[in-house]
Write an enzyme that holds these catalytic residues in place. Structure first.
Site, PDB file in Angstrom:
ATOM      1  N   ASP A  12       0.864  -1.194   0.000  1.00 18.55           N
ATOM      2  CA  ASP A  12       0.000   0.000   0.000  1.00 18.55           C
ATOM      3  C   ASP A  12       0.895   1.237   0.000  1.00 18.55           C
ATOM      4  OD1 ASP A  12      -3.085   0.796   1.620  1.00 18.55           O
ATOM      5  OD2 ASP A  12      -1.600   2.231   0.918  1.00 18.55           O
ATOM      6  N   ASP A 110      -3.901   2.372  -5.060  1.00 21.28           N
ATOM      7  CA  ASP A 110      -2.532   2.344  -4.527  1.00 21.28           C
ATOM      8  C   ASP A 110      -2.217   1.073  -3.740  1.00 21.28           C
ATOM      9  OD1 ASP A 110      -3.867   2.806  -2.108  1.00 21.28           O
ATOM     10  OD2 ASP A 110      -2.264   4.094  -1.361  1.00 21.28           O
ATOM     11  N   GLU A 111      -2.967   0.008  -3.985  1.00 24.78           N
ATOM     12  CA  GLU A 111      -2.777  -1.237  -3.223  1.00 24.78           C
ATOM     13  C   GLU A 111      -2.743  -2.436  -4.142  1.00 24.78           C
ATOM     14  OE1 GLU A 111      -5.709  -2.012  -0.069  1.00 24.78           O
ATOM     15  OE2 GLU A 111      -6.362   0.025  -0.451  1.00 24.78           O
TER      16      GLU A 111
END
Ligand code: TTP
Ligand code: MG
Length: 357
Positions: A12, A110-111
């Protein structure tokens, strides 16, 4: 049945939107930065998308009304959401990560999850690999991330949050119980504030408390989800890391018969098309995580703004509430709107949701 022990990474990015902005503008470094709706000297509507860790020291958080953020930290640098830029950076990061394993799953902007079972022989090698990934992302993109390592996706995802920013948290299979026990039940994927209040009312505050509950009591209180919560409290998650390809998003848009500055009308239209999108979501047995709206003004200037929820959902109210919040930032009495649209994405099918536990 003996199952092969797995090693899963959850990666993340740290304060993603603001980290990208800081990278592009070195003069922001060390100052509180907030990305989201225009604060308009405290009178702005809409919410904070994210903020950097300096702004978090003032109490600013994702999803907070921008007017409240302004009150807490008027000296912060306030920036509009540059979605196109963050998406480009996100694509490059995902490309880096994908090269580390063929079992890869993107999870939001974003992961991502990586199953590295076939790439490392134990958790010590996993640590070396995780450091290598962090280093590569930093050297290529000048951005930091946090990584959680665990025997399944659930544990890996919870681990990521433990040390942030720039963290690395490793939880071996035999450490799962001890690791989860003291954490708040809110850390579990689907436990929202309402569920937390209900659990607190029966004296359940931590994941350890939940693990000690009688599963039949939980099923009585929460239905099928109760059973899932019980398994999660024991750190059990058999779901696979797999890229979800087929359906990318579901969307609807409407052009007004006449351009309008009637906020009530725009809102009502948005809620109606959100309902249509929601019907599609249900008919395909999907769950979503990201809601995006599109607003086109009379001069064809078009804005697209999205929010990734901290949970996956299939509820109409989550979709409508998020769409409404996103819309508020675009309503201006002096500007007529020509079109509104809504999109949901980052899907999990109901089938896979069931297998998560
Ligand atoms: P997160 O990973 O939840 O948050 P973050 O990366 O900003 O911070 P952290 O260091 O705690 O991971 O979300 C990723 C991006 O998604 C975030 O930078 C902005 C966007 N986002 C929203 O737009 N609205 C929201 O409510 C949240 C939670 C995130
Ligand atoms: Mg993040």
């Amino acid at each position: 049945m003996t199952e092969k022990k797995r090693i899963i990474f959850h990666v993340d990015m740290d304060h993603f939107f603001t980290a990208v902005e800081e990278r592009e503008h070195l003069e922001y470094k060390g100052k509180p930065v907030v990305v989201g709706a225009d604060p308009k000297q405290g009178k702005g509507r809409g919410v904070v998308s994210t903020c950097n860790y300096e702004a978090r020291k003032f109490g600013v958080r994702s999803g907070m009304p921008i007017s409240k953020a302004w009150k807490l930290c008027p000296e912060a640098i306030y920036l509009p959401v540059n979605y196109a830029l963050y998406t480009r950076v996100s694509e490059r990061i995902m490309e880096i990560l994908r090269k580390y394993t063929d079992k890869f799953e993107r999870w939001g902007i974003d992961e991502a999850f990586l199953d590295v079972t076939s790439k490392v022989k134990d958790f010590a090698e996993a640590e070396t690999l995780a450091r290598e990934i962090k280093q590569q992302i930093y050297s290529e993109e000048k951005l930091t991330c946090s990584i959680g390592v665990g025997p399944n996706k659930l544990v890996a995802k919870i681990a990521t949050d433990i040390q942030k920013p720039n963290g690395l948290t490793i939880v071996k299979e035999e450490e799962v119980g001890k690791f989860l026990a003291p954490l708040s039940v809110r850390k579990l994927l689907w436990v929202g504030r309402k569920t937390e209040t209900k659990l607190n009312s029966i004296g359940v505050k931590t994941i350890g408390d939940l693990a000690r509950c009688d599963p039949t009591v939980l099923t009585e209180m929460f239905g099928g989800v109760g059973g899932q919560m019980y398994l999660m409290a024991h750190g059990i998650d058999r779901s696979e890391v797999e890229e979800r390809g087929e359906v990318k998003s579901i969307s609807r848009e409407r052009t007004f018969e006449q351009d309008t500055s009637d906020f009530g009308l725009v809102l009502e239209t948005l809620e109606r098309i959100a309902k249509e999108v929601h019907e599609d979501v249900l008919s395909q047995s999907l769950y979503f995580k990201t809601v995006t709206i599109k607003v086109r003004y009379e001069n064809f200037e078009t804005h697209v703004h999205g929010k990734t929820l901290p949970f996956i959902t299939n509820r109409l109210q989550d979709l409508q509430k998020t769409a409404r919040e996103l819309l508020e930032a675009y309503f201006r009495a002096d500007r007529k709107i020509r079109l509104v649209g809504v999109r949901v994405s980052t899907f999990v099918s109901a089938e896979r949701q069931k297998t998560l536990v």
